[in-house]
Design an enzyme around this catalytic site. Structure first.
Site, PDB file in Angstrom:
ATOM      1  N   ASN A  40       2.368 -13.221  24.205  1.00 23.19           N
ATOM      2  CA  ASN A  40       1.295 -12.281  23.861  1.00 23.19           C
ATOM      3  C   ASN A  40       1.965 -10.949  23.536  1.00 23.19           C
ATOM      4  O   ASN A  40       2.408 -10.243  24.432  1.00 23.19           O
ATOM      5  CB  ASN A  40       0.345 -12.147  25.058  1.00 23.19           C
ATOM      6  CG  ASN A  40      -0.729 -11.094  24.827  1.00 23.19           C
ATOM      7  OD1 ASN A  40      -0.868 -10.563  23.719  1.00 23.19           O
ATOM      8  ND2 ASN A  40      -1.498 -10.795  25.865  1.00 23.19           N
ATOM      9  N   TRP A  41       2.046 -10.656  22.251  1.00 23.98           N
ATOM     10  CA  TRP A  41       2.762  -9.438  21.845  1.00 23.98           C
ATOM     11  C   TRP A  41       1.950  -8.182  22.124  1.00 23.98           C
ATOM     12  O   TRP A  41       2.467  -7.068  21.991  1.00 23.98           O
ATOM     13  CB  TRP A  41       3.104  -9.514  20.352  1.00 23.98           C
ATOM     14  CG  TRP A  41       4.073 -10.614  19.986  1.00 23.98           C
ATOM     15  CD1 TRP A  41       4.652 -11.527  20.835  1.00 23.98           C
ATOM     16  CD2 TRP A  41       4.589 -10.909  18.682  1.00 23.98           C
ATOM     17  NE1 TRP A  41       5.486 -12.374  20.132  1.00 23.98           N
ATOM     18  CE2 TRP A  41       5.464 -12.014  18.804  1.00 23.98           C
ATOM     19  CE3 TRP A  41       4.390 -10.357  17.408  1.00 23.98           C
ATOM     20  CZ2 TRP A  41       6.136 -12.568  17.709  1.00 23.98           C
ATOM     21  CZ3 TRP A  41       5.067 -10.910  16.326  1.00 23.98           C
ATOM     22  CH2 TRP A  41       5.926 -12.000  16.478  1.00 23.98           C
ATOM     23  N   LYS A  42       0.688  -8.342  22.476  1.00 23.91           N
ATOM     24  CA  LYS A  42      -0.201  -7.194  22.732  1.00 23.91           C
ATOM     25  C   LYS A  42      -0.144  -6.232  21.538  1.00 23.91           C
ATOM     26  O   LYS A  42      -0.006  -6.691  20.406  1.00 23.91           O
ATOM     27  CB  LYS A  42       0.152  -6.525  24.070  1.00 23.91           C
ATOM     28  CG  LYS A  42       0.174  -7.559  25.214  1.00 23.91           C
ATOM     29  CD  LYS A  42       0.235  -6.948  26.580  1.00 23.91           C
ATOM     30  CE  LYS A  42       0.261  -8.068  27.632  1.00 23.91           C
ATOM     31  NZ  LYS A  42       0.267  -7.593  28.996  1.00 23.91           N
ATOM     32  N   HIS A  72      -8.475 -11.848  28.251  1.00 23.17           N
ATOM     33  CA  HIS A  72      -7.306 -11.212  28.870  1.00 23.17           C
ATOM     34  C   HIS A  72      -7.785 -10.061  29.757  1.00 23.17           C
ATOM     35  O   HIS A  72      -8.736  -9.353  29.422  1.00 23.17           O
ATOM     36  CB  HIS A  72      -6.342 -10.705  27.797  1.00 23.17           C
ATOM     37  CG  HIS A  72      -5.021 -10.314  28.367  1.00 23.17           C
ATOM     38  ND1 HIS A  72      -4.832  -9.114  29.020  1.00 23.17           N
ATOM     39  CD2 HIS A  72      -3.840 -10.976  28.435  1.00 23.17           C
ATOM     40  CE1 HIS A  72      -3.579  -9.070  29.454  1.00 23.17           C
ATOM     41  NE2 HIS A  72      -2.960 -10.186  29.121  1.00 23.17           N
ATOM     42  N   GLU A 129      -6.707  -7.194  30.216  1.00 24.53           N
ATOM     43  CA  GLU A 129      -6.742  -5.875  29.562  1.00 24.53           C
ATOM     44  C   GLU A 129      -8.020  -5.707  28.766  1.00 24.53           C
ATOM     45  O   GLU A 129      -8.558  -4.598  28.648  1.00 24.53           O
ATOM     46  CB  GLU A 129      -5.487  -5.703  28.677  1.00 24.53           C
ATOM     47  CG  GLU A 129      -4.253  -5.469  29.545  1.00 24.53           C
ATOM     48  CD  GLU A 129      -2.946  -5.962  28.947  1.00 24.53           C
ATOM     49  OE1 GLU A 129      -2.898  -6.244  27.737  1.00 24.53           O
ATOM     50  OE2 GLU A 129      -1.967  -6.069  29.716  1.00 24.53           O
ATOM     51  N   GLU A 137      -3.433 -15.052  35.286  1.00 23.00           N
ATOM     52  CA  GLU A 137      -2.622 -13.829  35.243  1.00 23.00           C
ATOM     53  C   GLU A 137      -3.136 -12.845  36.290  1.00 23.00           C
ATOM     54  O   GLU A 137      -4.149 -12.176  36.070  1.00 23.00           O
ATOM     55  CB  GLU A 137      -2.729 -13.178  33.861  1.00 23.00           C
ATOM     56  CG  GLU A 137      -2.258 -14.067  32.728  1.00 23.00           C
ATOM     57  CD  GLU A 137      -1.864 -13.248  31.507  1.00 23.00           C
ATOM     58  OE1 GLU A 137      -0.738 -13.428  31.055  1.00 23.00           O
ATOM     59  OE2 GLU A 137      -2.651 -12.430  31.035  1.00 23.00           O
ATOM     60  N   GLY A 176       2.944  -6.560  33.685  1.00 26.22           N
ATOM     61  CA  GLY A 176       3.695  -5.380  33.252  1.00 26.22           C
ATOM     62  C   GLY A 176       4.200  -4.515  34.401  1.00 26.22           C
ATOM     63  O   GLY A 176       4.639  -3.397  34.192  1.00 26.22           O
ATOM     64  N   SER A 235       4.724 -10.626  34.434  1.00 25.17           N
ATOM     65  CA  SER A 235       6.143 -10.365  34.671  1.00 25.17           C
ATOM     66  C   SER A 235       6.988 -11.639  34.730  1.00 25.17           C
ATOM     67  O   SER A 235       7.942 -11.718  35.503  1.00 25.17           O
ATOM     68  CB  SER A 235       6.337  -9.510  35.931  1.00 25.17           C
ATOM     69  OG  SER A 235       5.685  -8.260  35.772  1.00 25.17           O
ATOM     70  N   GLY A 293       4.221 -11.557  28.296  1.00 21.82           N
ATOM     71  CA  GLY A 293       4.000 -10.276  27.626  1.00 21.82           C
ATOM     72  C   GLY A 293       5.323  -9.665  27.204  1.00 21.82           C
ATOM     73  O   GLY A 293       5.927 -10.051  26.201  1.00 21.82           O
ATOM     74  N   GLY A 294       5.806  -8.708  27.985  1.00 21.60           N
ATOM     75  CA  GLY A 294       7.012  -7.947  27.650  1.00 21.60           C
ATOM     76  C   GLY A 294       8.197  -8.797  27.203  1.00 21.60           C
ATOM     77  O   GLY A 294       8.847  -8.492  26.195  1.00 21.60           O
TER      78      GLY A 294
HETATM   79  P1  13P Z   1       3.883  -9.144  31.180  1.00 22.40           P
HETATM   80  O1  13P Z   1       4.681 -10.432  30.959  1.00 22.40           O
HETATM   81  O2  13P Z   1       4.394  -8.008  30.351  1.00 22.40           O
HETATM   82  O3  13P Z   1       3.724  -8.836  32.627  1.00 22.40           O
HETATM   83  O4  13P Z   1       2.419  -9.448  30.605  1.00 22.40           O
HETATM   84  C1  13P Z   1       1.770 -10.604  30.965  1.00 22.40           C
HETATM   85  C2  13P Z   1       0.550 -10.738  30.126  1.00 22.40           C
HETATM   86  O5  13P Z   1      -0.394  -9.976  30.288  1.00 22.40           O
HETATM   87  C3  13P Z   1       0.521 -11.781  29.101  1.00 22.40           C
HETATM   88  O6  13P Z   1      -0.745 -11.938  28.567  1.00 22.40           O
END
Ligand code: 13P
Length: 250
Positions: free
Chosen positions: A9-11, A96, A98, A168, A174, A213, A234-235
């Site tokens: 997920n590149w956000k 998600h 967020e 998640e 993050g 993470s 994510g990251g």
């Molecule tokens: P991180 O891997 O950056 O913690 O993010 C997880 C995430 O929200 C994937 O959708």
């Protein structure tokens, strides 16, 4: 046998050219990872098209990070599931944390988005997870149960057969704090039980991903757990090397 999935997920990260570069680097290293791993990348809407082209000829699928509740019409700024599907996406991340937290997404809106996804042949990656307060209050089981009952329980058996779940925990996203492999297994097994209560044996076939993470150093331990079928990253998905290394965790 359940699918093994590593989804990135590149956000709201990367410009189009960077996204294309990233996708090409993933393709270049893909051969080093077991072909049993299904890779998915979810770029921002603006460069889905170019990323799809960059991935042509590879087995890496593309997903969107959200879709609209409505099919089309006067909804300024929204992106419809049929538009996403037309670009070549196979998946869409829905719910998600967020989006729930910053954009007020509720089970009501998510039911509509799920319907749009299925109507356009997209597989939803439906996200669930508790925040820190809920975890500390011991409410995490109830939170994910409600998130599943209010949305996933409304699916038909056919739709459910085409669903991916991502657990998640918000406190791990993050933050560098990962759920332990045991914590992940405990709640993944619980999620599978909640799914089985409604869909029976089909719950055994549903891929449940861990997100929060997840990185090369912890993926193997988490993925080794029985009810963890991969990760939503994510990251670490923003560096091809790390994303691929997570795939090697299987
Ligand atoms: P991180 O891997 O950056 O913690 O993010 C997880 C995430 O929200 C994937 O959708």
């Amino acid at each position: 046998m359940r699918k093994k999935i590593v989804a990135g997920n590149w956000k709201m990260n990367t410009l189009p050219a960077e996204g294309v570069e990233l996708a090409k680097s993933v393709v270049a290293g893909r051969g080093e990872v077991c072909s049993c791993v299904n890779f998915i990348v979810c770029p921002p809407f603006t460069h889905i098209s170019e990323v799809v082209k960059a991935l042509e000829g590879s087995d890496i699928a593309v997903g969107a990070q959200d879709c609209a509740t409505e099919a089309k019409g006067a909804y300024t700024g929204e992106v419809a599931a049929q538009m996403i599907a037309a670009l070549g996406c196979k998946y869409v991340i829905l719910g998600h944390s967020e989006r729930r937290q910053y954009y007020g997404e509720t089970s009501e809106t998510l039911n509509k988005k799920m319907a749009q996804a299925y109507a356009n042949g997209l597989t939803p990656i439906y996200c669930v997870g508790e925040n820190l307060d809920e975890r500390e209050a011991g409410e995490h089981f109830n939170v994910v149960k409600a998130q599943i009952e209010e949305v996933v329980y409304n699916l038909t058996e056919e739709q459910f057969a085409n669903l991916v779940i991502a657990y998640e925990p918000v406190w791990a996203i993050g933050t560098g704090k990962t759920a332990t492999a045991e914590q992940a297994q405990e709640i993944h097994a619980y999620i599978r039980k909640v799914l089985a209560d409604k869909f029976g044996a089909a719950a055994e076939e549903c891929a449940i991903l861990y997100g929060g993470s997840c990185k090369p150093s912890n993926a193997a331990e988490i993925f080794a757990k029985e009810d963890v079928d991969g990760g939503l990253i994510g990251g670490a998905a923003l560096k091809a090397e790390d994303f691929l290394a997570i795939g090697k965790g299987f």
